[in-house]
Structures are given as structure tokens and as C-alpha cells.
Design an enzyme around this catalytic site. Structure first.
Site, mmCIF file in Angstrom:
data_model
loop_
_atom_site.group_PDB
_atom_site.id
_atom_site.type_symbol
_atom_site.label_atom_id
_atom_site.label_comp_id
_atom_site.label_asym_id
_atom_site.label_seq_id
_atom_site.Cartn_x
_atom_site.Cartn_y
_atom_site.Cartn_z
ATOM 1 N N PHE A 26 0.827 -1.213 0.000
ATOM 2 C CA PHE A 26 0.000 0.000 0.000
ATOM 3 C C PHE A 26 0.867 1.271 0.000
ATOM 4 C CE2 PHE A 26 -1.995 2.938 3.278
ATOM 5 C CZ PHE A 26 -2.780 3.637 2.381
ATOM 6 N N ASP A 47 9.884 -6.732 -3.866
ATOM 7 C CA ASP A 47 8.696 -7.272 -3.183
ATOM 8 C C ASP A 47 8.438 -8.674 -3.715
ATOM 9 O OD1 ASP A 47 5.981 -7.609 -2.013
ATOM 10 O OD2 ASP A 47 6.055 -5.451 -1.719
ATOM 11 N N LEU A 94 9.968 -1.176 3.976
ATOM 12 C CA LEU A 94 8.532 -1.191 4.271
ATOM 13 C C LEU A 94 8.029 -2.607 4.527
ATOM 14 C CD1 LEU A 94 7.767 1.034 1.202
ATOM 15 C CD2 LEU A 94 7.001 1.707 3.474
ATOM 16 N N TYR A 183 3.593 -7.636 17.437
ATOM 17 C CA TYR A 183 3.996 -6.717 16.355
ATOM 18 C C TYR A 183 4.679 -5.476 16.932
ATOM 19 C CZ TYR A 183 2.856 -3.092 12.746
ATOM 20 O OH TYR A 183 2.873 -2.057 11.832
ATOM 21 N N ARG A 233 -7.156 -4.498 7.359
ATOM 22 C CA ARG A 233 -7.316 -3.424 8.338
ATOM 23 C C ARG A 233 -8.676 -2.742 8.154
ATOM 24 N NH1 ARG A 233 -1.227 -1.277 7.373
ATOM 25 N NH2 ARG A 233 -1.740 -2.145 5.332
ATOM 26 N N LYS A 249 -18.952 -4.227 11.200
ATOM 27 C CA LYS A 249 -18.752 -4.881 12.495
ATOM 28 C C LYS A 249 -17.921 -4.012 13.428
ATOM 29 C CE LYS A 249 -19.175 -9.514 10.730
ATOM 30 N NZ LYS A 249 -18.465 -10.599 10.076
ATOM 31 N N VAL A 251 -15.888 -3.815 16.698
ATOM 32 C CA VAL A 251 -15.217 -4.681 17.663
ATOM 33 C C VAL A 251 -15.305 -4.042 19.059
ATOM 34 C CG1 VAL A 251 -12.966 -5.633 18.334
ATOM 35 C CG2 VAL A 251 -13.664 -5.644 15.917
ATOM 36 N N ARG A 339 -4.839 7.301 19.835
ATOM 37 C CA ARG A 339 -3.555 7.569 19.169
ATOM 38 C C ARG A 339 -3.535 8.969 18.579
ATOM 39 N NH1 ARG A 339 -3.294 2.328 15.276
ATOM 40 N NH2 ARG A 339 -2.677 0.801 16.848
#
Ligand SMILES: NC(=O)c1ccc[n+]([C@@H]2O[C@H](COP(=O)([O-])OP(=O)(O)OC[C@H]3O[C@@H](n4cnc5c(N)ncnc54)[C@H](O)[C@@H]3O)[C@@H](O)[C@H]2O)c1
Ligand SMILES: O=C(O)[C@H]1O[C@H](OP(=O)(O)OP(=O)(O)OC[C@H]2O[C@@H](n3ccc(=O)[nH]c3=O)[C@H](O)[C@@H]2O)[C@H](O)[C@@H](O)[C@@H]1O
Length: 387
Positions: A26, A47, A94, A183, A233, A249, A251, A339
Site C-alpha cells: 500500500f 517485493d 517497508l 507486532y 485493516r 462490524k 469490535v 492515538r
């Protein structure tokens, strides 16, 4: 390029060669697009996939033909990596597994991808005196101090307890059994390693901490250009729900807060880092838009409104549905509560500010999603199931 590009200090910018690892993703696809259309720089694009940059590679008659070269390789095991880093002036890394659905279900792959696989990249840059721009994440901050204060504490209103600053905020993760943090923890350790290579061996580095960059080409639409059972995501999850006319949805009630920045604004910041090494080296930069804060529930409501406008289809009577994180992500999920990036350092060093409002960035992104996927979804949904 007719006119010479100048850096922020008024000096002409020399064309460079960039080794971009993860260029087919992306962020990589937008960065390649920008570098090809607006700069004279060359890109060695590495990649395992190139679907998102195919339009930049073919046909040979493109104005930038010869300035971008794709190398299909997996950095886990490919002896060409060091040679490609040596051929370039700058490496941008990346490559990563970076979708939350993987962190608690594939924690080993997540840790290997974000830490172990990045080690040779850092080592080759350091040993060959090559500059490195490494992509980390805002997730290294984890949870805010605010989230541990009593619900009725007046300190909760004080930005000192929630605005995230590169040089002073602590990194607060959950317990080890909350594998969500695999992560963030791997990214934190690779940041510390890059920083230590700078301190001990003089590596010229910049670390980028993206705060929810979103826009066209982000992730995939399950069952169309990615696995049916895959969980991308949030932008792609909600886009998929809207395209299929399913409720979005939420969460755990959609109470978590995020600030979203338009990919094109964020790419401007990366270009400033590339072209102003004296101002960017040795720094860690938050890159986000503090003005675009919403709860996930508000994001769902806004995307529903924008999509109604873009598609001309009325919204569902019940546009959202609540799901538990255990049901949606499985055991070991946890979440960042809030954030908000502090912008002082990037402002001072690079004079960068984001421009695009959340409404405007959702408008252009959902217009793209509708144009790209609506027909394919319609066909997939009417296709009779094989008997
Ligand atoms: N998009 C965001 O808002 C965001 C936020 C925080 C951090 N980041 C970080 O930015 C980077 C890029 O993110 P993105 O959103 O473009 O993700 P992405 O998944 O779209 O791109 C990552 C790319 O890396 C490639 N890749 C992964 N492992 C590889 C390997 N072993 N060898 C070769 N290629 C490999 C993938 O094929 C993919 O094309 C990641 O490091 C991510 O952690 C992104
Ligand atoms: O983009 C970033 O800056 C970073 O944050 C992301 O993490 P997160 O924001 O939690 O991931 P999303 O999948 O975009 O989820 C955002 C929020 O939406 C919620 N969500 C997601 C999907 C969905 O269908 N419904 C839903 O309520 C999640 O629980 C979470 O609270 C990813 O970890 C990385 O891409 C990146 O490092």
C-alpha cells in the site's frame, strides 16, 4: 524534469537511487507513484508481489521507463539483497506483516517478519555506509497513560497523558499472553537496534512511525483480490461491508479512538525525509493527522454516510453490528485506546503538516473503492454456487 528540485535549505537535490523493500504494498505503491511522477530519482522496487505497482512498470513507453525496476524477491532468503542495497544511495524498508488479525493468530510470523527479517537490511546498510529509512509504527506507543487513570480523574483531560511524543512517551504493551503486542514489541526492538547502529556505528537512519495512513489500494477486499476468510485493516473491512451491503462490524463496541491521515499527505512527509537527509537523519518521526480523530464507531458512521453519497444507494436500516474481539480476532487480541500524534518534531525538522480532512479523504477513497470493486462484488454475489 524541467526545473531543478530544491531542498528545504535551498540547495539543488541530486537524483539518487533508492532500494525500496516492500515497494509492492500500500505505502510502497504510493511512494513509487510520487517518485516517478514528481522526481528524477531511480527506484529498485523489491517485493514478492507487484500487482499494486503494475501500472508503473508497464508499458515500456511510460515517461519514467528505466527509472523503476522491479525485483521479485523475498528478503527472508535471497542473496541478491545485499547487492541491491549496495547499488542504491538510500534503502527504505517497508516489508512487514502489519495486519492486526495476524498479530495474535500468527505471532511467530509477525515477530520474524518485523524483527528477524529486518536484521540483514539494517546490517547491510550499516556495513556499507548506506542511509536507511525504516518503517516502524505508532503501535510502539501501545496504550496511553490516560487509559490507566481512574475513569473520573480530571487528569484524563490533560494532553500530557495521551498525546504521543517521540522523545518522551513510554511504550506500554499488554501482558505476553495478549499476543496482539507481538507486532509492536518486534517493531520497538528493531527501532532500538537501528538507533543503536546509529549511536555505535554511525548508521544514517530515519525511523517513521505512521499513524493509520489510509487511502486507495490499502490491503484487499476479501473474496475479490484477497482470501475470502482474510481480515484486512479497518478501512478495507468497512469498505467490504459497504460494498456487500452488510452491517459494519464494531469490535468491542467501536470505542477505540484513531487519527486517520490521507496517504497522499503522508507520502509528502516521506518525500521530505528522502530529499532532506540533513534534517531527517537521526530522527524518529510521528506521521499522522491529529485533527482527524474519531472513535471506530464514528468512523463507521461517517463511512456509511460517504458511501451512500458515492454509490447512490441508501444506507441499511441497521448499519452497524457489535462483535466481541474474541469472536472477530480470536484469543490474545488487545487494542490501543487512543492515538494522537505530537507533531512538534516533524514540524520543526521538515515543516510538514497534513492537509486533508477525514470527510474528504473518505470521499476520495470510497469513490475509488466503489469504482474498483462494486461491479466485481455484484458479479461475485450473483454467481450461483457450484452444486
Ligand atoms: N499503513 C499504515 O498506516 C501503517 C501504519 C503503521 C506502520 N506501517 C508500516 O509501514 C510499512 C508498510 O505498510 P503497508 O501499509 O504498505 O503494508 P503492506 O502490507 O501493504 O506492504 C508491505 C509489503 O511488504 C511486502 N513484504 C512483506 N514481507 C516481505 C518479504 N519477506 N520480502 C519481500 N517483500 C515483503 C509485502 O508483500 C507487501 O507488499 C510496514 O512496515 C508497516 O508496519 C504502516
Ligand atoms: O495503521 C496504523 O497506524 C497501525 O495500526 C494498525 O492497527 P489498528 O489501527 O488497530 O488496525 P485496524 O485494523 O485499522 O483497526 C482499527 C480499529 O478498528 C477496529 N475494527 C477493525 C475492523 C473491523 O471490521 N471492525 C473494527 O471495529 C479494531 O478493533 C481497531 O480498534 C496496524 O497495526 C498497522 O497497520 C499499523 O501499524
Amino acid at each position: 524534469m524541467a526545473t531543478t528540485r530544491m531542498d528545504l535549505d535551498g540547495r539543488p537535490i541530486k537524483p539518487i537511487t533508492i532500494c525500496m523493500i516492500g515497494a509492492g504494498g500500500f505505502i510502497g505503491s504510493h511512494l513509487c507513484e510520487k517518485l516517478m511522477s514528481e522526481t528524477p530519482h531511480k527506484v529498485l522496487a523489491l517485493d514478492v508481489y507487484n500487482d499494486k505497482i503494475k501500472h508503473l512498470l508497464e508499458p515500456d513507453s511510460l515517461p519514467w521507463a528505466g527509472r523503476i525496476q522491479f525485483h521479485r524477491l523475498n528478503i527472508k532468503h535471497d542473496s541478491r539483497l545485499e547487492g541491491l542495497i549496495k547499488m542504491a544511495d538510500l534503502t527504505i524498508n517497508l516489508a512487514a506483516i502489519c495486519t492486526p488479525a495476524d498479530y495474535n493468530t500468527r505471532p511467530l510470523d509477525t515477530i520474524y517478519s518485523n524483527f528477524i527479517d529486518a536484521l540483514p537490511v539494517v546490517k547491510y546498510c550499516s556495513e556499507n555506509n548506506k542511509r536507511l529509512i525504516h518503517f516502524s509504527t505508532c503501535e510502539v506507543y501501545g496504550k496511553t497513560i490516560q487509559s490507566f487513570l481512574p475513569k473520573d480523574s480530571p487528569l484524563r483531560q490533560d494532553p500530557a497523558y495521551y498525546v504521543l511524543k517521540e522523545d518522551t512517551s513510554p511504550c506500554i504493551f499488554g501482558s505476553i499472553e495478549k499476543q496482539r503486542w507481538s507486532y509492536a514489541c518486534a517493531k520497538q526492538l528493531i527501532e532500538r537496534l537501528v538507533y543503536a547502529e546509529g549511536a555505535e556505528n554511525g548508521l544514517e537512519f530515519t525511523i517513521v512511525r505512521p499513524f493509520n495512513w489510509i487511502g486507495p489500494r490499502m490491503d484487499f477486499i476479501p473474496g475479490i483480490d484477497g482470501p475470502s476468510e482474510g481480515v484486512p485493516r479497518v478501512l478495507a473491512c468497512f469498505s467490504n461491508n459497504l460494498l456487500r451491503r452488510e452491517p459494519l462490524k464494531l469490535v468491542d463496541g467501536g470505542q477505540s479512538q484513531r487519527t486517520f491521515v490521507y496517504i497522499k499527505d503522508a507520502i509528502d512527509a516521506v518525500l521530505l525525509m528522502i530529499e532532506n537527509p540533513d534534517r531527517a537523519n537521526g530522527h524518529i518521526f510521528n506521521v499522522g493527522n491529529p485533527n482527524n480523530e474519531v472513535t471506530v464507531r464514528q468512523l463507521a458512521e461517517m463511512m456509511t454516510k460517504v458511501y451512500t453519497k458515492v454509490s447512490g444507494e441508501p444506507a441499511l436500516e441497521s448499519p452497524t453490528i457489535d462483535v466481541s474481539s474474541k469472536e472477530f480476532y480470536g484469543e490474545g487480541y488487545d487494542d490501543s485506546d487512543k492515538r494522537i500524534p505530537d507533531m512538534t518534531i516533524i514540524n520543526k525538522q521538515l515543516g510538514w503538516n497534513p492537509k486533508t480532512s477525514l470527510w474528504d479523504l473518505l470521499d476520495s477513497t470510497l469513490t475509488y473503492q466503489h469504482r474498483t470493486y462494486a461491479e466485481a462484488i455484484r458479479k461475485a454475489m450473483v454467481k450461483p454456487t457450484a452444486s
